[in-house]
Design an enzyme around this catalytic site. Structure first.
Site, PDB file in Angstrom:
ATOM      1  CG  ASP A   1      48.637  45.881  17.278  1.00  0.00           C
ATOM      2  OD1 ASP A   1      49.791  46.144  17.643  1.00  0.00           O
ATOM      3  OD2 ASP A   1      48.346  45.844  16.124  1.00  0.00           O
ATOM      4  CG  ASP A   2      43.578  45.675  19.030  1.00  0.00           C
ATOM      5  OD1 ASP A   2      44.217  46.393  18.323  1.00  0.00           O
ATOM      6  OD2 ASP A   2      42.784  44.705  18.862  1.00  0.00           O
TER       7      ASP A   2
ATOM      8  CG  HIS B   1      40.791  48.795  15.842  1.00  0.00           C
ATOM      9  ND1 HIS B   1      40.624  48.187  15.022  1.00  0.00           N
ATOM     10  CD2 HIS B   1      42.053  48.533  16.301  1.00  0.00           C
ATOM     11  CE1 HIS B   1      41.467  47.191  14.546  1.00  0.00           C
ATOM     12  NE2 HIS B   1      42.372  47.312  15.576  1.00  0.00           N
TER      13      HIS B   1
ATOM     14  CG  HIS C   1      45.585  41.469  19.211  1.00  0.00           C
ATOM     15  ND1 HIS C   1      46.340  40.634  18.390  1.00  0.00           N
ATOM     16  CD2 HIS C   1      45.409  42.724  18.311  1.00  0.00           C
ATOM     17  CE1 HIS C   1      45.915  41.027  16.940  1.00  0.00           C
ATOM     18  NE2 HIS C   1      45.461  42.320  17.175  1.00  0.00           N
TER      19      HIS C   1
ATOM     20  CG  HIS D   1      46.207  49.650  17.136  1.00  0.00           C
ATOM     21  ND1 HIS D   1      46.745  49.402  15.732  1.00  0.00           N
ATOM     22  CD2 HIS D   1      45.232  48.692  17.287  1.00  0.00           C
ATOM     23  CE1 HIS D   1      46.095  48.296  15.296  1.00  0.00           C
ATOM     24  NE2 HIS D   1      45.185  47.929  16.291  1.00  0.00           N
TER      25      HIS D   1
HETATM   26 NI    NI Z   1      44.035  46.132  16.230  1.00  0.00          NI
END
Ligand code: NI
Length: 222
Positions: free
Chosen positions: A28-29, A83, A170, A79
Protein backbone atom coordinates in the site's frame (compact mmCIF):
# COMPACT_ATOMS: atom_id res chain seq x y z
CA UNK A 1 0.32 0.46 -26.87
CA UNK A 2 -2.03 2.78 -28.66
CA UNK A 3 -3.44 5.76 -26.88
CA UNK A 4 -6.83 4.97 -25.43
CA UNK A 5 -6.48 1.28 -26.06
CA UNK A 6 -7.64 -0.74 -23.13
CA UNK A 7 -5.20 -3.34 -21.91
CA UNK A 8 -6.96 -6.63 -21.41
CA UNK A 9 -5.17 -8.29 -18.58
CA UNK A 10 -4.87 -11.92 -19.40
CA UNK A 11 -6.56 -13.75 -16.56
CA UNK A 12 -4.42 -16.53 -15.26
CA UNK A 13 -5.87 -19.99 -15.57
CA UNK A 14 -6.60 -20.64 -11.92
CA UNK A 15 -6.93 -24.39 -12.44
CA UNK A 16 -3.20 -24.72 -11.84
CA UNK A 17 -3.67 -23.50 -8.28
CA UNK A 18 -5.99 -26.28 -7.20
CA UNK A 19 -4.64 -27.98 -4.05
CA UNK A 20 -1.90 -25.39 -3.65
CA UNK A 21 -1.26 -23.27 -0.58
CA UNK A 22 -1.82 -19.70 -1.78
CA UNK A 23 -0.79 -16.31 -0.40
CA UNK A 24 -1.38 -12.80 -1.70
CA UNK A 25 1.23 -10.21 -0.70
CA UNK A 26 0.03 -6.62 -1.05
CA UNK A 27 1.75 -3.25 -0.89
CA UNK A 28 0.00 0.00 0.00
CA UNK A 29 0.71 3.74 -0.20
CA UNK A 30 3.17 3.74 -3.14
CA UNK A 31 4.61 4.12 -5.63
CA UNK A 32 7.89 5.08 -3.97
CA UNK A 33 10.70 6.38 -6.19
CA UNK A 34 13.39 3.99 -4.90
CA UNK A 35 11.77 1.22 -2.89
CA UNK A 36 9.09 0.21 -5.38
CA UNK A 37 11.56 -0.37 -8.26
CA UNK A 38 13.82 -2.24 -5.86
CA UNK A 39 10.88 -4.44 -4.86
CA UNK A 40 9.87 -4.97 -8.50
CA UNK A 41 13.41 -6.11 -9.33
CA UNK A 42 13.22 -8.68 -6.56
CA UNK A 43 9.73 -9.90 -7.51
CA UNK A 44 10.83 -10.39 -11.12
CA UNK A 45 13.83 -12.40 -10.05
CA UNK A 46 11.75 -14.47 -7.60
CA UNK A 47 8.99 -14.89 -10.21
CA UNK A 48 6.39 -13.73 -7.71
CA UNK A 49 3.25 -11.75 -8.55
CA UNK A 50 2.05 -9.18 -6.02
CA UNK A 51 -0.70 -6.60 -5.69
CA UNK A 52 -0.03 -2.85 -5.41
CA UNK A 53 -2.66 -0.51 -3.97
CA UNK A 54 -1.40 2.85 -5.15
CA UNK A 55 -2.29 6.39 -4.14
CA UNK A 56 -3.55 8.70 -6.85
CA UNK A 57 -1.61 11.61 -5.37
CA UNK A 58 1.66 9.69 -5.81
CA UNK A 59 0.82 8.23 -9.22
CA UNK A 60 1.01 11.72 -10.63
CA UNK A 61 4.72 11.75 -9.76
CA UNK A 62 5.57 8.15 -10.65
CA UNK A 63 3.54 7.12 -13.69
CA UNK A 64 6.42 5.05 -15.07
CA UNK A 65 6.47 2.89 -11.96
CA UNK A 66 2.75 2.24 -12.35
CA UNK A 67 3.36 1.21 -15.95
CA UNK A 68 6.10 -1.11 -14.83
CA UNK A 69 3.84 -2.74 -12.18
CA UNK A 70 1.32 -3.57 -14.90
CA UNK A 71 3.89 -4.60 -17.53
CA UNK A 72 5.45 -7.09 -15.13
CA UNK A 73 2.17 -8.86 -14.46
CA UNK A 74 1.30 -7.56 -11.02
CA UNK A 75 -2.14 -6.41 -10.03
CA UNK A 76 -2.66 -2.69 -9.54
CA UNK A 77 -5.54 -1.41 -7.44
CA UNK A 78 -6.68 1.80 -5.82
CA UNK A 79 -5.76 3.02 -2.35
CA UNK A 80 -7.73 6.21 -3.13
CA UNK A 81 -6.32 9.60 -4.01
CA UNK A 82 -5.45 11.29 -0.70
CA UNK A 83 -5.54 8.46 1.85
CA UNK A 84 -8.46 9.76 3.88
CA UNK A 85 -10.91 7.95 6.17
CA UNK A 86 -13.59 7.28 3.57
CA UNK A 87 -16.45 7.05 6.07
CA UNK A 88 -15.84 10.64 7.19
CA UNK A 89 -16.19 12.28 3.78
CA UNK A 90 -19.04 14.04 2.02
CA UNK A 91 -20.47 12.20 -0.99
CA UNK A 92 -18.64 14.61 -3.27
CA UNK A 93 -15.27 14.04 -1.57
CA UNK A 94 -15.82 10.29 -1.54
CA UNK A 95 -16.51 10.24 -5.26
CA UNK A 96 -13.33 12.19 -5.91
CA UNK A 97 -11.23 9.85 -3.73
CA UNK A 98 -12.58 6.82 -5.54
CA UNK A 99 -12.98 7.89 -9.13
CA UNK A 100 -10.00 10.17 -9.62
CA UNK A 101 -7.56 7.38 -8.82
CA UNK A 102 -9.32 4.92 -11.11
CA UNK A 103 -9.29 7.53 -13.86
CA UNK A 104 -5.58 8.22 -13.35
CA UNK A 105 -4.63 4.54 -13.35
CA UNK A 106 -6.59 4.09 -16.56
CA UNK A 107 -5.02 7.11 -18.21
CA UNK A 108 -1.51 5.96 -17.28
CA UNK A 109 -1.74 2.18 -17.72
CA UNK A 110 -4.93 1.66 -19.75
CA UNK A 111 -6.03 -0.80 -17.08
CA UNK A 112 -9.52 -0.70 -15.63
CA UNK A 113 -8.85 -1.73 -12.07
CA UNK A 114 -10.94 -4.15 -10.09
CA UNK A 115 -9.87 -3.72 -6.47
CA UNK A 116 -10.12 -1.03 -3.80
CA UNK A 117 -8.20 -1.02 -0.57
CA UNK A 118 -9.73 1.70 1.57
CA UNK A 119 -7.21 3.59 3.74
CA UNK A 120 -7.18 2.13 7.30
CA UNK A 121 -9.50 -0.60 6.00
CA UNK A 122 -12.30 1.89 6.63
CA UNK A 123 -15.52 1.43 4.64
CA UNK A 124 -19.30 1.55 4.94
CA UNK A 125 -22.31 0.95 2.71
CA UNK A 126 -21.68 4.18 0.76
CA UNK A 127 -18.12 3.12 -0.03
CA UNK A 128 -19.36 -0.28 -1.16
CA UNK A 129 -22.15 1.19 -3.27
CA UNK A 130 -20.02 3.86 -4.95
CA UNK A 131 -16.79 1.96 -5.55
CA UNK A 132 -18.26 -0.74 -7.82
CA UNK A 133 -15.23 -2.85 -6.98
CA UNK A 134 -14.26 -5.67 -4.67
CA UNK A 135 -12.94 -4.22 -1.39
CA UNK A 136 -9.71 -5.90 -0.40
CA UNK A 137 -8.60 -5.69 3.20
CA UNK A 138 -6.13 -8.12 4.78
CA UNK A 139 -5.69 -10.94 7.28
CA UNK A 140 -2.05 -10.37 8.27
CA UNK A 141 -0.80 -6.98 9.38
CA UNK A 142 2.69 -6.81 10.90
CA UNK A 143 2.39 -3.00 11.30
CA UNK A 144 5.50 -2.54 9.20
CA UNK A 145 4.95 1.24 9.03
CA UNK A 146 5.31 1.41 12.81
CA UNK A 147 8.22 -0.91 13.53
CA UNK A 148 10.46 -0.42 10.49
CA UNK A 149 12.40 -3.51 11.50
CA UNK A 150 12.70 -6.19 8.82
CA UNK A 151 13.28 -9.08 11.25
CA UNK A 152 10.34 -8.14 13.41
CA UNK A 153 8.05 -7.78 10.36
CA UNK A 154 9.25 -11.10 8.97
CA UNK A 155 8.52 -12.97 12.21
CA UNK A 156 5.13 -11.32 12.71
CA UNK A 157 4.08 -12.56 9.27
CA UNK A 158 5.52 -16.06 9.08
CA UNK A 159 4.51 -17.10 12.59
CA UNK A 160 0.83 -16.44 11.87
CA UNK A 161 0.52 -17.24 8.21
CA UNK A 162 -1.94 -19.75 6.77
CA UNK A 163 -3.28 -20.70 3.40
CA UNK A 164 -5.43 -17.99 1.82
CA UNK A 165 -3.97 -15.08 3.74
CA UNK A 166 -3.66 -11.55 2.39
CA UNK A 167 -0.53 -9.88 3.77
CA UNK A 168 -0.42 -6.10 4.22
CA UNK A 169 2.89 -4.28 3.73
CA UNK A 170 3.94 -0.83 2.51
CA UNK A 171 6.48 -0.34 -0.27
CA UNK A 172 7.25 3.10 1.14
CA UNK A 173 9.81 1.67 3.56
CA UNK A 174 13.14 0.05 2.87
CA UNK A 175 12.64 -2.21 5.90
CA UNK A 176 9.33 -3.45 4.48
CA UNK A 177 10.91 -4.30 1.13
CA UNK A 178 13.68 -6.12 3.01
CA UNK A 179 11.05 -8.01 5.05
CA UNK A 180 9.09 -8.86 1.89
CA UNK A 181 12.19 -10.52 0.41
CA UNK A 182 12.64 -12.63 3.56
CA UNK A 183 8.93 -13.52 3.74
CA UNK A 184 8.77 -14.57 0.09
CA UNK A 185 11.94 -16.63 0.31
CA UNK A 186 10.76 -18.39 3.48
CA UNK A 187 7.17 -19.07 2.44
CA UNK A 188 8.21 -20.40 -0.96
CA UNK A 189 10.35 -22.92 0.88
CA UNK A 190 7.30 -23.78 3.00
CA UNK A 191 5.43 -24.63 -0.18
CA UNK A 192 3.35 -21.50 -0.63
CA UNK A 193 2.59 -20.01 -4.02
CA UNK A 194 2.28 -16.23 -4.28
CA UNK A 195 -0.56 -14.92 -6.42
CA UNK A 196 -2.31 -11.61 -6.99
CA UNK A 197 -5.46 -10.90 -4.99
CA UNK A 198 -7.52 -11.27 -8.16
CA UNK A 199 -6.06 -14.71 -8.84
CA UNK A 200 -6.52 -15.75 -5.19
CA UNK A 201 -10.20 -14.82 -5.24
CA UNK A 202 -10.84 -16.47 -8.59
CA UNK A 203 -8.93 -19.61 -7.61
CA UNK A 204 -11.04 -19.99 -4.48
CA UNK A 205 -14.40 -18.50 -5.39
CA UNK A 206 -14.58 -18.59 -9.17
CA UNK A 207 -14.98 -14.85 -9.65
CA UNK A 208 -14.59 -11.52 -7.89
CA UNK A 209 -17.66 -9.59 -6.82
CA UNK A 210 -18.10 -5.81 -6.56
CA UNK A 211 -19.18 -4.84 -3.07
CA UNK A 212 -17.72 -7.97 -1.52
CA UNK A 213 -15.14 -7.41 1.24
CA UNK A 214 -12.20 -9.79 1.18
CA UNK A 215 -9.75 -10.45 4.01
CA UNK A 216 -8.79 -14.10 4.01
CA UNK A 217 -9.78 -16.49 1.26
CA UNK A 218 -9.54 -20.07 2.40
CA UNK A 219 -9.94 -23.14 0.27
CA UNK A 220 -13.57 -24.20 -0.15
CA UNK A 221 -12.60 -27.85 -0.18
CA UNK A 222 -10.74 -27.66 3.13
NI1 NI B 1 -2.43 3.18 3.47
Amino acid sequence: MLDGEQVLIEKEDVGIYRDKKLIAITFDDGPHAVNTPELLDFLAQAQVKATFFVLGSRLEYYPDIAKRIVAEGHQIGSHTYNHKWLTRLSAEELIFELYETNRLIYSITNVRINALRPPYGDYNDDVIALSHMPIVNWSIDPEDWKYKDADRIFHAVVEDVRDGDIILLHDMYETSVEAAKMIIHHLKEEGYTFVTVDTLIRARQGETAAGEVYKHIGNLSS
